[in-house]
Design an enzyme around this catalytic site. Structure first.
Site, PDB file in Angstrom:
ATOM      1  N   HIS A 135       4.754  -3.261   3.117  1.00 22.96           N
ATOM      2  CA  HIS A 135       4.188  -2.497   4.235  1.00 22.96           C
ATOM      3  C   HIS A 135       5.098  -1.340   4.607  1.00 22.96           C
ATOM      4  O   HIS A 135       6.293  -1.332   4.328  1.00 22.96           O
ATOM      5  CB  HIS A 135       3.972  -3.407   5.455  1.00 22.96           C
ATOM      6  CG  HIS A 135       5.210  -3.610   6.255  1.00 22.96           C
ATOM      7  ND1 HIS A 135       5.574  -2.786   7.299  1.00 22.96           N
ATOM      8  CD2 HIS A 135       6.192  -4.536   6.154  1.00 22.96           C
ATOM      9  CE1 HIS A 135       6.722  -3.196   7.804  1.00 22.96           C
ATOM     10  NE2 HIS A 135       7.117  -4.252   7.117  1.00 22.96           N
ATOM     11  N   CYS A 136       4.494  -0.353   5.234  1.00 22.96           N
ATOM     12  CA  CYS A 136       5.226   0.717   5.909  1.00 22.96           C
ATOM     13  C   CYS A 136       4.629   0.767   7.313  1.00 22.96           C
ATOM     14  O   CYS A 136       4.178  -0.254   7.824  1.00 22.96           O
ATOM     15  CB  CYS A 136       5.123   2.040   5.144  1.00 22.96           C
ATOM     16  SG  CYS A 136       3.443   2.600   4.793  1.00 22.96           S
ATOM     17  N   ASN A 137       4.596   1.893   7.935  1.00 23.24           N
ATOM     18  CA  ASN A 137       4.029   1.961   9.278  1.00 23.24           C
ATOM     19  C   ASN A 137       2.519   1.761   9.261  1.00 23.24           C
ATOM     20  O   ASN A 137       1.993   0.818   9.835  1.00 23.24           O
ATOM     21  CB  ASN A 137       4.391   3.297   9.930  1.00 23.24           C
ATOM     22  CG  ASN A 137       3.872   3.401  11.342  1.00 23.24           C
ATOM     23  OD1 ASN A 137       3.833   2.413  12.056  1.00 23.24           O
ATOM     24  ND2 ASN A 137       3.460   4.577  11.741  1.00 23.24           N
ATOM     25  N   THR A 143       3.486   2.544   1.192  1.00 20.84           N
ATOM     26  CA  THR A 143       3.013   1.249   0.684  1.00 20.84           C
ATOM     27  C   THR A 143       2.217   1.428  -0.600  1.00 20.84           C
ATOM     28  O   THR A 143       2.436   0.718  -1.579  1.00 20.84           O
ATOM     29  CB  THR A 143       2.146   0.556   1.758  1.00 20.84           C
ATOM     30  OG1 THR A 143       2.975   0.285   2.889  1.00 20.84           O
ATOM     31  CG2 THR A 143       1.546  -0.722   1.238  1.00 20.84           C
TER      32      THR A 143
END
Length: 192
Positions: A135-137, A143
């Site tokens: 995940h990222c933000n 991602t």
């Protein structure tokens, strides 16, 4: 009668309407039939605010999930039996196996170091037959870059094949233009 005169005659027949206008700075106002401006929100955001949680991870391939940081909620991890988390540029306090890689979502960032740090970690989790979340933000650019890179490296997919698979599983994905261009130039199986 000239064409301009015909247009003017038709314009008179048109029904007036109020129009809601949003400027680039986010200011919204109503432009009325009388050309009066009624300000609706002087201090609005310059973008659409989405407060709904994005907490459903997408299974890309066996044991490999992608999503936004909302997917790191404990109940989501338990529900999907996710035992490992790879966080890209977003630190999240977790009680399970966790790897953080500092990475900005900027087109000029070199993706090679990101892939070199992330792909072996993901591969180890998959080979253990344990679910891992990347995940990222927002789960959109960083991602997807890593997920596409994983498929290119370990599944020998071309960029187009890998991108299509990831996009099918999580429609919101979109590597930024710089990341995309770099991935397109890499050969399957030779990313790291």
């Amino acid at each position: 009668m000239s064409f301009a005169d015909q247009l003017q005659k038709q314009k008179i027949k048109l029904k007036g309407a109020d129009t809601i206008v949003t400027n680039a700075d986010g200011q919204r106002y109503i432009e009325s039939k009388t050309n009066e401006k009624i300000i609706l929100s002087p201090n609005a955001y310059g973008f659409v605010v989405d407060n709904k949680p994005d907490n459903t991870p997408a299974l890309i391939t066996e044991h490999l999930y992608v999503g936004s940081q909302d997917c790191t909620a404990e109940n989501v991890l338990v529900q999907h039996d996710i035992r490992h988390v790879l966080s890209l540029g977003v630190k999240v306090p977790l009680k399970i196996d966790y790897k953080y890689i500092d990475c900005l979502d900027l087109p000029e960032i070199d993706v090679r170091p990101l892939l070199e740090k992330s792909l072996p970690y993901l591969r180890d989790c998959v080979l253990l037959k344990q679910n891992v979340l990347v995940h990222c933000n927002a789960g959109v650019s960083r991602t997807s870059t890593v997920a596409i890179g994983y498929l290119m490296q370990y599944e020998n997919m071309s960029f187009d094949e890998a991108h299509e698979l990831v996009k099918t599983k999580r429609p919101a994905v979109r590597p930024n233009d710089g990341f995309r261009k770099q991935l397109e130039q890499l050969k399957p199986g030779e990313l790291i």
